[in-house]
Enzyme design. Structure first.
Site, short mmCIF file in Angstrom:
data_model
loop_
_atom_site.label_atom_id
_atom_site.label_comp_id
_atom_site.label_asym_id
_atom_site.label_seq_id
_atom_site.Cartn_x
_atom_site.Cartn_y
_atom_site.Cartn_z
N HIS A 273 0.84 -1.20 0.00
CA HIS A 273 0.00 0.00 0.00
C HIS A 273 0.88 1.25 0.00
O HIS A 273 0.64 2.19 -0.78
CB HIS A 273 -0.91 -0.02 1.23
CG HIS A 273 -1.74 1.22 1.40
ND1 HIS A 273 -3.04 1.30 0.98
CD2 HIS A 273 -1.44 2.43 1.96
CE1 HIS A 273 -3.52 2.51 1.27
NE2 HIS A 273 -2.57 3.20 1.87
N GLU A 274 1.89 1.28 0.86
CA GLU A 274 2.76 2.45 0.94
C GLU A 274 3.61 2.59 -0.32
O GLU A 274 3.84 3.71 -0.80
CB GLU A 274 3.65 2.37 2.18
CG GLU A 274 2.88 2.33 3.50
CD GLU A 274 1.93 3.49 3.69
OE1 GLU A 274 2.19 4.58 3.14
OE2 GLU A 274 0.91 3.32 4.38
N GLU B 145 -6.12 6.91 -1.59
CA GLU B 145 -6.05 5.75 -0.69
C GLU B 145 -6.56 4.49 -1.39
O GLU B 145 -5.97 3.41 -1.26
CB GLU B 145 -6.84 6.01 0.59
CG GLU B 145 -6.24 7.07 1.50
CD GLU B 145 -4.94 6.62 2.17
OE1 GLU B 145 -4.39 5.56 1.81
OE2 GLU B 145 -4.47 7.34 3.07
#
Length: 327
Positions: free
Chosen positions: A127-128, A180
């Site tokens: 995700h990061e 996101e």
């Protein structure tokens, strides 16, 4: 004359904005970017030094090496695998992970304590990495610069700094909902490309939700994106479904491997005291109520153990199951 000057100044600011657009490495669409890749890396390096000056890395070479190995595996799947990614475990009880421009990725010991498999760790890092791959933080910083330019122009010409002052802060706020979700989709894709089941992206979000519910709420807008359990969220499930084009999960999730890696993980308790993550094997008849009696958790310890072990809100251990406790 005054209006003409104002319009001219704003148009010049707009020209700066347009000149700073570049192709997003993931989507190929134009994205505001007033920072070259070299400048992005330099910015990340400087911020990395500042982060480590405020929050030291966790002093455990084996855990740092383990996280780096999984991180590099995930980074190799990304749209910007030319970057030299740096992964750091921070000695911090906060449940958090974040990325800086240029490929600097951080995860706290607090978050690691609540994950339950190598695949979930890979999902967090993926995700990061997704934020870095899509240059979300660079875009944020660029909007902050442009916001500052426009704020300066409007404040000078209109003389109302209090009214306009918040505009420049827009580029410095949290990631947008779309960013996101994009990072979740990229994290799921990188999981699949690395051989993990992309559904582990939903497991990560479920873990964060369980932690927030146990603690009584979250101040993180990202965790509020999903009003239902991630397995029931249509948007996230669509992203996971799309990621399955790249793989369905031939690599073992690494539940026991991960738990064995983090056994002994130290967490500050306050007043100079620390606790540790310890492992135990559930016996027939064990419940979290009786296991809680021997833990050092004080606030609703049975429910806390459920959160730690991914069994929130009403799960119970199975005989032979490897579990985490806090000692």
């Amino acid at each position: 004359m005054r209006l003409t000057t104002l319009v001219t100044s704003i148009l010049l600011s707009s020209a700066t904005l347009l000149a700073g657009c570049s192709a997003n490495p993931v989507s190929g669409e134009n994205q505001l970017s007033l920072m070259s890749e070299a400048e992005e890396i330099q910015t990340g390096q400087q911020a990395h030094r500042e982060i480590l000056a405020k929050t030291p890395p966790y002093q455990n070479a084996a855990i740092q090496a383990y996280v780096n190995r999984i991180g590099q595996l995930m980074a190799a799947q990304s749209h910007r695998n030319n970057l030299q990614f740096t992964f750091t475990v921070l000695d911090d009880p906060a449940v958090n992970a974040f990325a800086l421009p240029g490929g600097y990725i951080y995860i706290t010991t607090g978050l690691m304590a609540y994950l339950n498999s190598e695949a979930e760790l890979a999902g967090v890092l993926g995700h990061e990495i997704g934020h870095v791959a899509a240059r979300h933080n660079v875009s944020q910083a660029s909007w902050g610069v442009v916001g500052g330019i426009v704020t300066s122009v409007l404040s000078e010409k209109l003389g109302n700094k209090d009214l306009i002052g918040t505009l420049g802060e827009l580029g410095l706020s949290n990631y947008s909902r779309n960013q996101e979700l994009d990072a979740d989709g990229l994290g799921a894709e990188y999981l699949a490309r690395a051989g993990y089941d992309p559904a582990n992206m939903a497991n990560v979000i479920a873990t964060l939700q369980a932690y927030d519910q146990f603690k009584g709420g979250s101040s993180d807008p990202y965790r509020d994106l999903f009003s239902t359990h991630p397995n029931n969220d249509l948007r996230l499930q669509q992203l996971i479904g799309q990621a399955r084009r790249y793989g369905t999960g031939t690599r073992d999730a690494g539940h026991e491997t991960y738990l064995q890696q983090i056994e002994g993980l130290r967490l500050p308790l306050g007043n100079g005291q620390t606790v540790q993550v310890r492992l135990l094997t559930a016996r027939p008849g064990d419940t979290f109520d009786n296991l809680a009696r021997s833990s050092r958790l004080s606030n609703n310890p049975a429910m806390h153990l459920r959160v730690l072990n991914g069994l929130f809100p009403n799960g119970e251990p199975r005989p032979g199951q490897l579990l985490k406790t806090i000692q």
